[in-house]
Design an enzyme around this catalytic site. Structure first.
Site, PDB file in Angstrom:
ATOM      1  N   ASP A  14      -8.341  -1.780  -9.433  1.00  0.00           N
ATOM      2  CA  ASP A  14      -7.040  -2.345  -9.087  1.00  0.00           C
ATOM      3  C   ASP A  14      -7.240  -3.732  -8.507  1.00  0.00           C
ATOM      4  O   ASP A  14      -8.295  -4.054  -7.957  1.00  0.00           O
ATOM      5  CB  ASP A  14      -6.297  -1.462  -8.079  1.00  0.00           C
ATOM      6  CG  ASP A  14      -4.789  -1.724  -8.077  1.00  0.00           C
ATOM      7  OD1 ASP A  14      -4.283  -2.397  -9.006  1.00  0.00           O
ATOM      8  OD2 ASP A  14      -4.100  -1.264  -7.149  1.00  0.00           O
ATOM      9  N   GLY A  15      -6.218  -4.555  -8.657  1.00  0.00           N
ATOM     10  CA  GLY A  15      -6.200  -5.892  -8.097  1.00  0.00           C
ATOM     11  C   GLY A  15      -4.935  -6.091  -7.289  1.00  0.00           C
ATOM     12  O   GLY A  15      -3.947  -5.385  -7.491  1.00  0.00           O
ATOM     13  N   GLU A  52      -7.118  -8.168 -11.224  1.00  0.00           N
ATOM     14  CA  GLU A  52      -7.208  -6.941 -12.032  1.00  0.00           C
ATOM     15  C   GLU A  52      -8.442  -7.018 -12.932  1.00  0.00           C
ATOM     16  O   GLU A  52      -9.176  -6.043 -13.080  1.00  0.00           O
ATOM     17  CB  GLU A  52      -5.949  -6.750 -12.885  1.00  0.00           C
ATOM     18  CG  GLU A  52      -4.675  -6.488 -12.103  1.00  0.00           C
ATOM     19  CD  GLU A  52      -4.527  -5.070 -11.583  1.00  0.00           C
ATOM     20  OE1 GLU A  52      -5.416  -4.223 -11.812  1.00  0.00           O
ATOM     21  OE2 GLU A  52      -3.500  -4.795 -10.930  1.00  0.00           O
ATOM     22  N   ASP A  74      -4.302   0.330 -13.814  1.00  0.00           N
ATOM     23  CA  ASP A  74      -2.837   0.312 -13.855  1.00  0.00           C
ATOM     24  C   ASP A  74      -2.334  -1.020 -14.419  1.00  0.00           C
ATOM     25  O   ASP A  74      -1.148  -1.288 -14.425  1.00  0.00           O
ATOM     26  CB  ASP A  74      -2.233   0.603 -12.481  1.00  0.00           C
ATOM     27  CG  ASP A  74      -2.584  -0.433 -11.423  1.00  0.00           C
ATOM     28  OD1 ASP A  74      -3.219  -1.461 -11.736  1.00  0.00           O
ATOM     29  OD2 ASP A  74      -2.206  -0.220 -10.257  1.00  0.00           O
ATOM     30  N   HIS A 128       0.693   3.116  -7.963  1.00  0.00           N
ATOM     31  CA  HIS A 128       1.520   3.532  -6.824  1.00  0.00           C
ATOM     32  C   HIS A 128       2.253   4.842  -7.126  1.00  0.00           C
ATOM     33  O   HIS A 128       3.429   4.982  -6.838  1.00  0.00           O
ATOM     34  CB  HIS A 128       2.495   2.418  -6.443  1.00  0.00           C
ATOM     35  CG  HIS A 128       1.826   1.089  -6.325  1.00  0.00           C
ATOM     36  ND1 HIS A 128       0.986   0.759  -5.287  1.00  0.00           N
ATOM     37  CD2 HIS A 128       1.825   0.013  -7.156  1.00  0.00           C
ATOM     38  CE1 HIS A 128       0.519  -0.463  -5.466  1.00  0.00           C
ATOM     39  NE2 HIS A 128       1.003  -0.937  -6.586  1.00  0.00           N
ATOM     40  N   ASP A 138      -6.269   0.448  -4.708  1.00  0.00           N
ATOM     41  CA  ASP A 138      -5.210  -0.423  -4.204  1.00  0.00           C
ATOM     42  C   ASP A 138      -5.470  -0.761  -2.731  1.00  0.00           C
ATOM     43  O   ASP A 138      -5.336  -1.918  -2.314  1.00  0.00           O
ATOM     44  CB  ASP A 138      -3.846   0.256  -4.378  1.00  0.00           C
ATOM     45  CG  ASP A 138      -2.713  -0.611  -3.890  1.00  0.00           C
ATOM     46  OD1 ASP A 138      -2.494  -1.694  -4.479  1.00  0.00           O
ATOM     47  OD2 ASP A 138      -2.032  -0.218  -2.919  1.00  0.00           O
TER      48      ASP A 138
END
Length: 160
Positions: A14-15, A52, A74, A128, A138
């Site tokens: 994740d970024g 990301e 994601d 999320h 995250d």
């Protein structure tokens, strides 16, 4: 019976970015059998898409040999870039459908280079949404943003 899943490395990424552009961070989790490694990092002036991508790049840099990998992201940008868009960009000499140079070309080329020795399966996960590893990535990315050193302030001279 051979358990092929035990040969699989799972990578979750994740970024995050505070402002876009702005300070950004990435987080990744690498899992192989019972082994688990978390990594994170930041850039004081970047974009969410670049973070990301950096999450995947830095995770792949951790691998010492060719592997079977399942990457969970994601980011539709990363997923579609790696599974749909890259062949066309390469054919068109890194020009996109709008006849402009591909954004983040430096990272796409690095991602392609690091991916090449591996057999990768790409998986999209809804961000999320309670996925434990995605939520942890995250958190790693957001923490990296908070801890990222600010870029130096450009001093103006009296002549400007």
């Amino acid at each position: 019976m051979i358990n092929h899943e035990s040969d699989m490395v799972e990578i979750y990424t994740d970024g995050a970015c505070s402002g876009n552009p702005g300070p950004g961070g990435y987080g990744a989790i690498l899992k192989h059998n019972e082994n688990k490694k978390e990594i994170s990092g930041c850039d004081p002036q970047t974009t969410n898409n670049r973070m990301e991508m950096m999450a995947v790049i830095e995770a792949l840099r951790q691998l010492k040999r060719p592997c079977k990998i399942r990457i969970f992201t994601d980011s539709s940008y990363v997923l579609k870039g790696m599974t749909e868009w890259i062949p066309g960009w390469i054919r068109k000499n890194w020009v996109n459908s709008k006849k402009k140079p591909v954004l983040n070309m430096d990272l796409w080329k690095e991602l392609l280079r690091l991916s090449s020795p591996h057999k990768i399966e790409w998986q999209w996960v809804k961000g999320h949404n309670g996925h434990p590893e995605n939520e942890r990535c995250d958190e790693l990315a957001r923490n990296a943003v908070r801890e990222c050193p600010l870029p130096p302030i450009k001093k103006q001279s009296n002549n400007e």
